[in-house]
Design an enzyme around this catalytic site. Structure first.
Site, mmCIF file in Angstrom:
data_model
loop_
_atom_site.group_PDB
_atom_site.id
_atom_site.type_symbol
_atom_site.label_atom_id
_atom_site.label_comp_id
_atom_site.label_asym_id
_atom_site.label_seq_id
_atom_site.Cartn_x
_atom_site.Cartn_y
_atom_site.Cartn_z
ATOM 1 N N GLU A 54 0.840 -1.186 0.000
ATOM 2 C CA GLU A 54 0.000 0.000 0.000
ATOM 3 C C GLU A 54 0.883 1.247 0.000
ATOM 4 O O GLU A 54 1.695 1.444 0.890
ATOM 5 C CB GLU A 54 -0.847 -0.094 1.272
ATOM 6 C CG GLU A 54 -1.471 1.148 1.763
ATOM 7 C CD GLU A 54 -2.078 0.928 3.161
ATOM 8 O OE1 GLU A 54 -1.946 -0.172 3.749
ATOM 9 O OE2 GLU A 54 -2.675 1.875 3.667
ATOM 10 N N ASP B 292 -0.867 -1.886 5.852
ATOM 11 C CA ASP B 292 -0.683 -1.413 7.222
ATOM 12 C C ASP B 292 -1.659 -2.087 8.170
ATOM 13 O O ASP B 292 -2.746 -2.485 7.779
ATOM 14 C CB ASP B 292 -0.930 0.107 7.289
ATOM 15 C CG ASP B 292 0.183 0.880 6.598
ATOM 16 O OD1 ASP B 292 1.229 0.263 6.318
ATOM 17 O OD2 ASP B 292 -0.004 2.082 6.337
ATOM 18 N N ASP C 272 -3.767 -1.027 10.140
ATOM 19 C CA ASP C 272 -4.766 -0.079 10.634
ATOM 20 C C ASP C 272 -6.036 -0.240 9.798
ATOM 21 O O ASP C 272 -6.112 -1.117 8.936
ATOM 22 C CB ASP C 272 -4.239 1.363 10.572
ATOM 23 C CG ASP C 272 -3.865 1.771 9.150
ATOM 24 O OD1 ASP C 272 -4.164 1.006 8.205
ATOM 25 O OD2 ASP C 272 -3.283 2.851 8.980
ATOM 26 N N ASP D 271 -7.406 1.584 7.472
ATOM 27 C CA ASP D 271 -7.228 1.774 6.032
ATOM 28 C C ASP D 271 -6.578 0.561 5.382
ATOM 29 O O ASP D 271 -6.989 0.124 4.306
ATOM 30 C CB ASP D 271 -6.332 2.996 5.764
ATOM 31 C CG ASP D 271 -7.161 4.258 5.584
ATOM 32 O OD1 ASP D 271 -8.404 4.124 5.533
ATOM 33 O OD2 ASP D 271 -6.571 5.348 5.511
#
Ligand code: 0RA
Length: 648
Positions: free
Chosen positions: A436, A509, A511, A513
């Protein structure tokens, strides 16, 4: 379900062989000793209870997971016969539980769950349990007997009186046999719900006693497969005026010979999406590979819709017919057939081979569906409109694919510019990391072993392929770069042999997102490259969430979950003696750290993505991707850290 009454003696049970072969070669009987095999034990008992229900004698099944991972399956069927078996001179209950293939009921219940790995008999469960207790209510009494690894440990005893009837089997899977003995609630839940959909009015409950507050769900559907289709379409918007799924049912002629008897039930409803969800079952067994019933259904659907469109001048004389794919775009359907002696074939014995079911399904669906369309002209128009839009999209997609193919002519030159490829060409050895963002992409490029590891950074989010037609997806640059990097193509051109890497690793990641991007990518693979998932080529990288460093030390310990962090922190009595760094993104790690924790083959943790339950997959993808934004947010936040959801 209404219950029938019956008298049945023990002499109608067929007797074949003892249980030793089952413990010697469990795989032959339950397929595998992995988690799937462990769950198979439950299906085996439940299938027997469902047989009782199909025969009309049972309307309730309760499954309980006890704190020690033992399972109870309780039903209110006739109860396994307890009287002395005429040949074996032991209680029939003992015969059914200790002799292979002795579970057969020859009572004209006609359709029973059998074939493939199904219907191997509850003696198989007994053989593979370190302990099993069978309790039967029947003939005014309550009878109980116990076994260990298939051998009797307590003879049958009458332990009480009861006017009720039914069977309760409690078993403890043998940890000498199974790789894991831990049951998964969601797996049990989904399958039991499916069984409830397929058996109208049968009450099935599941209770998990392993948690502090026991979790319990009950399923009972008066609409049967119509409710199933509604459920599958729950998150989607259905075609205007088509809020009630179509329901079709029929059976063979009353005078048909036994070998050509059968019942067919179909429910169908279109949604405004672009994917096809058709689930087929034979005697309640999910036929993942389709088969004759599915073929019959498809042919009937294509012909009936085209015939209707011609007859009503929706299709002009010069127009070509709509294809089956056009008509099935956005279709959700459940096909459930019942037949006395189903033949299963195919790699996983999940394909219905009984060929007369093709003609029977075709005949019933053609007749009833054309009636339905005649009676519902407005719905018919919507269905036609949807299919002709699909036809337009198909032509556009064809052009878009031809364009990607032309680009593919000069293969290496056509590889996406952002791809940092590896030097080894043998796909079996190579890995593609999809990363990403450009900054994480930069770290990954520096961190990698460039001989076997390639890196493709994605800029921003990838398109939600669930919500667009194929030609639009294929005009997105992020998606075409993904397709060309992987090399297989999509659609009719898809060819797994052309995969340029046998490990495609999604590295995002840790998280919300990152979780979202991961889900979008998984949806892409699910819709466009499903065989890659089936082949086990798709992985998700697990970067660490934390680094815990004892005070004064240079090197710390990487931790991958909150549980690990809690456990590790417990080891320090005084909390001031260590520091915790939380990694919000891959970009916070330097290349060495990224390599050591996430990319280096000998250290890293990667999760293989697999599809083991088509229904759960369908649900997960549409829950996440459907239009109801709130629900989607919810799922991502609750599952972002839950690695199990990857078993889509
Ligand atoms: C053999 C014969 C009959 C029923 C069953 C077995 C039976 C097995 C299981 C397993 C779980 N629940 C079950 N319920 C019944 C026929 C008995 C009759 O005709 O009375």
């Amino acid at each position: 379900m209404a219950k029938k009454e019956s008298n049945y003696g023990g002499n109608e049970i067929k007797v074949l062989e003892g249980l030793d072969p089952v413990r010697k070669r469990p795989g032959m009987y339950i397929g595998t000793t992995s988690s799937a095999g462990l769950h198979h034990l439950v299906w085996e008992i439940v299938d027997n209870s469902v047989d009782e229900a199909m025969a009309g004698f049972c309307n309730r099944i309760r499954v309980t997971v006890h704190p020690d991972n033992s399972i109870s399956v309780e039903d209110n069927g006739r109860g396994i016969p307890v009287e002395k078996h005429p040949q074996k001179k032991i209680p029939t209950l003992e015969v059914v539980l200790t002799i292979l293939h002795a579970g057969g009921k020859f009572d004209n219940s006609a359709y029973k769950v059998s074939g493939g790995l199904h219907g191997v008999g509850i003696s198989v469960v007994n053989a593979l349990s370190k302990r099993l207790v069978a309790t039967v209510k029947r003939d005014g009494g309550i009878y109980q007997m116990e076994f260990a690894r298939g051998k009797v440990t307590k003879k049958m005893e009458r332990i009480g009186t009861s006017k009720a009837t039914g069977t309760t089997i409690t078993f403890w899977p043998d940890d000498m046999i199974f790789e894991t003995c831990v049951y998964d609630f969601d797996t049990l839940r989904d399958r039991l719900q499916e069984t409830a959909f397929l058996n109208r009015n049968l009450k099935i409950s599941i209770t998990d006693e392993r948690e502090l507050t026991p979790r319990s769900e009950e399923f009972c559907y008066s609409g049967g497969i119509v409710d199933f289709v509604k459920y599958l379409n729950e998150e989607k918007s259905v075609l205007p005026g088509c809020s009630k799924p179509i329901y079709i049912s029929g059976e063979s002629e009353p005078d048909a010979p036994m070998s050509t008897k059968g019942e067919v039930e179909v429910s169908l409803q279109w949604n405004s999406g672009y994917s096809e969800t058709v689930m087929s079952f034979a005697n309640d067994i999910y036929t993942d590979e389709g088969g004759m019933h599915l073929e019959g259904f498809r042919t009937a659907l294509t012909k009936t819709v085209n015939d209707y469109a011609r007859a009503h001048k929706l299709l002009k004389e010069k127009d070509p017919n709509l294809t089956g794919d056009d008509i099935r775009e956005g279709l959700t359907a459940v096909i459930s057939v019942k037949l006395p002696d189903p033949q299963f074939e195919g790699q996983t014995k999940a394909k219905l081979g009984s060929s007369y079911m093709r003609a029977l399904t075709n005949k019933i669906v053609s007749a009833r569906l054309s009636e339905y369309l005649e009676e519902h002209p407005n719905q018919a128009k919507e269905i036609f409109k949807k299919a002709s839009q699909a036809a337009k999209g198909r032509l556009a997609a064809q052009k878009a694919r031809q364009a990607t193919r032309r680009k593919g002519l000069l293969e290496s030159a056509a590889l996406p510019g952002k791809l940092a490829d590896c030097s080894v060409r043998d796909a079996q050895m190579t890995e593609l990391f999809i990363v990403e963002g450009d900054s994480a992409g930069g770290s990954a490029k520096m961190a990698r072993d460039r001989s076997i590891q390639a890196v493709l950074p994605l800029r921003g989010k990838i398109l939600n392929v669930e919500r667009v037609q194929e030609h639009r997806a294929l005009s997105s640059e992020t998606i075409t770069s993904l397709i060309t990097a992987i090399g297989t193509g999509v659609g009719p051109e898809f060819n797994i042999e052309k995969a340029r890497y046998h490990k495609i690793v999604i590295m995002t990641d840790a998280d919300v997102d990152g979780a979202h991007i991961r889900i979008l990518l998984l949806t892409f693979f699910y819709r466009y490259m499903r065989p890659m998932i089936e082949a086990g080529y798709i992985y998700v990288a697990q970067p660490p969430l934390y680094q815990l460093k004892p005070k004064g030390k240079k090197r710390g310990k990487y931790l991958y979950t909150d549980e690990e962090l809690a456990l590790e922190a417990e080891r320090y009595e005084d909390s001031s003696r260590y520091t915790v760094q939380r990694y919000k993104g891959l970009g916070e790690m330097d290349p060495e750290q990224l390599w050591a924790t996430t990319m280096e083959p000998k250290n890293r943790i990667m999760l293989k993505v697999n599809i083991d339950d088509a229904m759960a997959a369908e649900r997960a993808v549409s829950n996440l991707m459907g239009t109801q934004v709130e629900k989607r947010k919810d799922f991502i936040q609750t599952h972002a850290k839950d690695v199990r959801f990857l078993d889509i």
